[in-house]
Write a protein that holds these residues in place. Structure first.
Motif, PDB file in Angstrom:
ATOM      1  N   THR A  99     -36.729 -33.185   9.637  1.00 17.77           N
ATOM      2  CA  THR A  99     -36.415 -33.918   8.409  1.00 17.77           C
ATOM      3  C   THR A  99     -37.466 -34.991   8.151  1.00 17.77           C
ATOM      4  O   THR A  99     -37.660 -35.886   8.977  1.00 17.77           O
ATOM      5  N   PRO A 100     -38.129 -34.936   6.989  1.00 13.15           N
ATOM      6  CA  PRO A 100     -39.264 -35.840   6.765  1.00 13.15           C
ATOM      7  C   PRO A 100     -38.916 -37.201   6.169  1.00 13.15           C
ATOM      8  O   PRO A 100     -39.682 -38.152   6.328  1.00 13.15           O
ATOM      9  N   THR A 101     -37.793 -37.316   5.459  1.00 12.10           N
ATOM     10  CA  THR A 101     -37.514 -38.555   4.727  1.00 12.10           C
ATOM     11  C   THR A 101     -36.029 -38.892   4.757  1.00 12.10           C
ATOM     12  O   THR A 101     -35.171 -38.040   5.016  1.00 12.10           O
ATOM     13  N   GLN A 102     -35.737 -40.157   4.441  1.00 11.18           N
ATOM     14  CA  GLN A 102     -34.353 -40.599   4.334  1.00 11.18           C
ATOM     15  C   GLN A 102     -33.625 -39.837   3.223  1.00 11.18           C
ATOM     16  O   GLN A 102     -32.442 -39.498   3.358  1.00 11.18           O
ATOM     17  N   GLU A 103     -34.309 -39.562   2.132  1.00 11.95           N
ATOM     18  CA  GLU A 103     -33.689 -38.829   1.026  1.00 11.95           C
ATOM     19  C   GLU A 103     -33.172 -37.474   1.495  1.00 11.95           C
ATOM     20  O   GLU A 103     -32.022 -37.102   1.228  1.00 11.95           O
ATOM     21  N   ILE A 104     -34.006 -36.729   2.201  1.00  9.61           N
ATOM     22  CA  ILE A 104     -33.604 -35.414   2.693  1.00  9.61           C
ATOM     23  C   ILE A 104     -32.474 -35.550   3.708  1.00  9.61           C
ATOM     24  O   ILE A 104     -31.530 -34.749   3.728  1.00  9.61           O
ATOM     25  N   ALA A 105     -32.549 -36.566   4.561  1.00 10.74           N
ATOM     26  CA  ALA A 105     -31.505 -36.789   5.563  1.00 10.74           C
ATOM     27  C   ALA A 105     -30.145 -36.986   4.903  1.00 10.74           C
ATOM     28  O   ALA A 105     -29.140 -36.384   5.306  1.00 10.74           O
ATOM     29  N   GLU A 106     -30.103 -37.838   3.888  1.00 14.21           N
ATOM     30  CA  GLU A 106     -28.836 -38.135   3.223  1.00 14.21           C
ATOM     31  C   GLU A 106     -28.300 -36.925   2.459  1.00 14.21           C
ATOM     32  O   GLU A 106     -27.095 -36.663   2.465  1.00 14.21           O
ATOM     33  N   LEU A 107     -29.197 -36.187   1.811  1.00 12.27           N
ATOM     34  CA  LEU A 107     -28.756 -35.011   1.042  1.00 12.27           C
ATOM     35  C   LEU A 107     -28.318 -33.880   1.960  1.00 12.27           C
ATOM     36  O   LEU A 107     -27.379 -33.152   1.640  1.00 12.27           O
ATOM     37  N   MET A 122     -21.771 -32.963  16.242  1.00 13.99           N
ATOM     38  CA  MET A 122     -23.181 -33.124  15.886  1.00 13.99           C
ATOM     39  C   MET A 122     -23.500 -34.586  15.588  1.00 13.99           C
ATOM     40  O   MET A 122     -24.515 -35.121  16.047  1.00 13.99           O
ATOM     41  N   ALA A 123     -22.628 -35.239  14.817  1.00 13.78           N
ATOM     42  CA  ALA A 123     -22.842 -36.640  14.470  1.00 13.78           C
ATOM     43  C   ALA A 123     -22.881 -37.517  15.720  1.00 13.78           C
ATOM     44  O   ALA A 123     -23.764 -38.370  15.871  1.00 13.78           O
ATOM     45  N   LEU A 124     -21.922 -37.310  16.629  1.00 17.45           N
ATOM     46  CA  LEU A 124     -21.877 -38.110  17.855  1.00 17.45           C
ATOM     47  C   LEU A 124     -23.106 -37.849  18.726  1.00 17.45           C
ATOM     48  O   LEU A 124     -23.617 -38.768  19.378  1.00 17.45           O
ATOM     49  N   GLN A 125     -23.580 -36.613  18.739  1.00 19.80           N
ATOM     50  CA  GLN A 125     -24.778 -36.291  19.504  1.00 19.80           C
ATOM     51  C   GLN A 125     -26.009 -36.969  18.904  1.00 19.80           C
ATOM     52  O   GLN A 125     -26.856 -37.498  19.628  1.00 19.80           O
ATOM     53  N   GLN A 137     -29.344 -39.765  10.529  1.00 10.63           N
ATOM     54  CA  GLN A 137     -28.602 -38.595  10.068  1.00 10.63           C
ATOM     55  C   GLN A 137     -27.210 -38.525  10.700  1.00 10.63           C
ATOM     56  O   GLN A 137     -26.246 -38.116  10.049  1.00 10.63           O
ATOM     57  N   GLY A 138     -27.105 -38.953  11.951  1.00  4.40           N
ATOM     58  CA  GLY A 138     -25.797 -38.979  12.594  1.00  4.40           C
ATOM     59  C   GLY A 138     -24.838 -39.916  11.880  1.00  4.40           C
ATOM     60  O   GLY A 138     -23.668 -39.566  11.643  1.00  4.40           O
ATOM     61  N   TYR A 139     -25.322 -41.104  11.499  1.00  2.00           N
ATOM     62  CA  TYR A 139     -24.459 -42.055  10.789  1.00  2.00           C
ATOM     63  C   TYR A 139     -24.157 -41.592   9.360  1.00  2.00           C
ATOM     64  O   TYR A 139     -23.066 -41.852   8.842  1.00  2.00           O
ATOM     65  N   CYS A 140     -25.101 -40.904   8.741  1.00  7.88           N
ATOM     66  CA  CYS A 140     -24.832 -40.344   7.411  1.00  7.88           C
ATOM     67  C   CYS A 140     -23.719 -39.294   7.477  1.00  7.88           C
ATOM     68  O   CYS A 140     -22.821 -39.269   6.626  1.00  7.88           O
ATOM     69  N   ILE A 141     -23.788 -38.437   8.483  1.00  5.65           N
ATOM     70  CA  ILE A 141     -22.741 -37.425   8.655  1.00  5.65           C
ATOM     71  C   ILE A 141     -21.403 -38.094   8.938  1.00  5.65           C
ATOM     72  O   ILE A 141     -20.367 -37.741   8.362  1.00  5.65           O
ATOM     73  N   MET A 142     -21.421 -39.085   9.832  1.00  8.96           N
ATOM     74  CA  MET A 142     -20.182 -39.770  10.187  1.00  8.96           C
ATOM     75  C   MET A 142     -19.558 -40.444   8.968  1.00  8.96           C
ATOM     76  O   MET A 142     -18.334 -40.411   8.784  1.00  8.96           O
ATOM     77  N   SER A 143     -20.378 -41.050   8.120  1.00  7.09           N
ATOM     78  CA  SER A 143     -19.862 -41.688   6.907  1.00  7.09           C
ATOM     79  C   SER A 143     -19.155 -40.677   6.023  1.00  7.09           C
ATOM     80  O   SER A 143     -18.083 -40.956   5.469  1.00  7.09           O
ATOM     81  N   ARG A 144     -19.771 -39.523   5.876  1.00  2.00           N
ATOM     82  CA  ARG A 144     -19.172 -38.462   5.067  1.00  2.00           C
ATOM     83  C   ARG A 144     -17.842 -38.002   5.656  1.00  2.00           C
ATOM     84  O   ARG A 144     -16.846 -37.803   4.932  1.00  2.00           O
ATOM     85  N   LEU A 145     -17.805 -37.826   6.957  1.00  3.72           N
ATOM     86  CA  LEU A 145     -16.581 -37.359   7.612  1.00  3.72           C
ATOM     87  C   LEU A 145     -15.473 -38.401   7.525  1.00  3.72           C
ATOM     88  O   LEU A 145     -14.303 -38.059   7.318  1.00  3.72           O
ATOM     89  N   LEU A 146     -15.827 -39.653   7.693  1.00  6.17           N
ATOM     90  CA  LEU A 146     -14.823 -40.713   7.608  1.00  6.17           C
ATOM     91  C   LEU A 146     -14.292 -40.868   6.188  1.00  6.17           C
ATOM     92  O   LEU A 146     -13.136 -41.257   5.982  1.00  6.17           O
ATOM     93  N   THR A 147     -15.114 -40.534   5.206  1.00  4.40           N
ATOM     94  CA  THR A 147     -14.666 -40.586   3.815  1.00  4.40           C
ATOM     95  C   THR A 147     -13.557 -39.581   3.565  1.00  4.40           C
ATOM     96  O   THR A 147     -12.641 -39.834   2.770  1.00  4.40           O
ATOM     97  N   ILE A 148     -13.649 -38.429   4.238  1.00  2.00           N
ATOM     98  CA  ILE A 148     -12.601 -37.403   4.068  1.00  2.00           C
ATOM     99  C   ILE A 148     -11.524 -37.536   5.149  1.00  2.00           C
ATOM    100  O   ILE A 148     -10.783 -36.596   5.434  1.00  2.00           O
TER     101      ILE A 148
END
Length: 210
Positions: A99-107, A122-125, A137-148
């Motif tokens: 992953t080259p950028t924060q934009e790609i990581a978040e998307l 995966m997020a915890l790893q 990317q782990g924290y981005c995934i975790m944020s998404r999961l916690l939202t749901i």
């Protein structure tokens, strides 16, 4: 599939946005090619491709080909097309490394990673990895999961909070490059606080300077 890839790459010219492309370059976001195509147009393209009745295997192959291109729009489209149920964990970790950028990581977290059957693991790893892009990317995934309203058991909760606190303190002591990581950590903690009101006082002191 190579012909389809060529067709997709050529179609980016139709949606080229020079202002957006220049804005990304001004922010230090550099790709071999960057057409500045909007997310809305890319989502429309992804919907059209999926509507052509591709099998999951074909979509997976096309997404993999797109990801290999050092082109902003190709990488974003890859995250929109890759079937979550047909995306092995080892390949997911390879994409994270590439992953080259924060934009790609978040998307990628929004369009793909949060939907993986192993998303929480995966997020915890990732947040336990030593390099910043993986952690982000782990924290981005975790944020998404916690939202749901994903649920963490006690062990997972303690691990997440410990990793977040250590990473946050470390990021504070680093230079400008760690601002995005601090932001992703705080975003995840804010989402977590909605499910753990008994920890909010601790979060205020440890993360928000309360």
């Amino acid at each position: 599939m190579q012909e389809k890839l060529k067709e997709i790459k050529q179609s980016f010219r139709l949606y080229m946005n020079g202002v957006t492309a220049q804005s990304l370059r001004d922010k230090g976001v550099n790709y071999h090619l960057n057409w500045g195509v909007s997310l809305q147009h890319l989502q429309e393209m992804a919907a059209e491709i999926k509507a052509e009745a591709h099998t999951p295997a074909e979509l997976s192959e096309l997404a993999s080909l797109l990801w290999k291109e050092n082109i902003r729009e190709c990488k974003i489209l890859a995250t929109m097309l890759m079937p979550a149920d047909d995306f092995p964990a080892d390949l997911a970790m390879l994409w994270v490394e590439q992953t080259p950028t924060q934009e790609i990581a978040e998307l990628a977290a929004m369009h793909l990673y949060q939907h993986l059957p192993y998303a929480k693991d995966m997020a915890l790893q990732l947040i336990a990895q030593p390099y910043e892009m993986a952690q982000l990317q782990g924290y981005c995934i975790m944020s998404r999961l916690l939202t749901i309203k994903m649920v963490l058991n006690d062990s997972e909760l303690n691990e997440f909070i410990d990793q977040a606190h250590c990473a946050f303190k470390s990021a504070i002591n680093h230079q400008q490059s760690s601002i995005s990581l601090r932001h992703s950590i705080l975003n995840a903690i804010q989402k977590l606080s909605k499910h753990t009101p008994h920890l909010n006082e601790y979060f205020e002191v440890a993360f928000f300077g309360g």
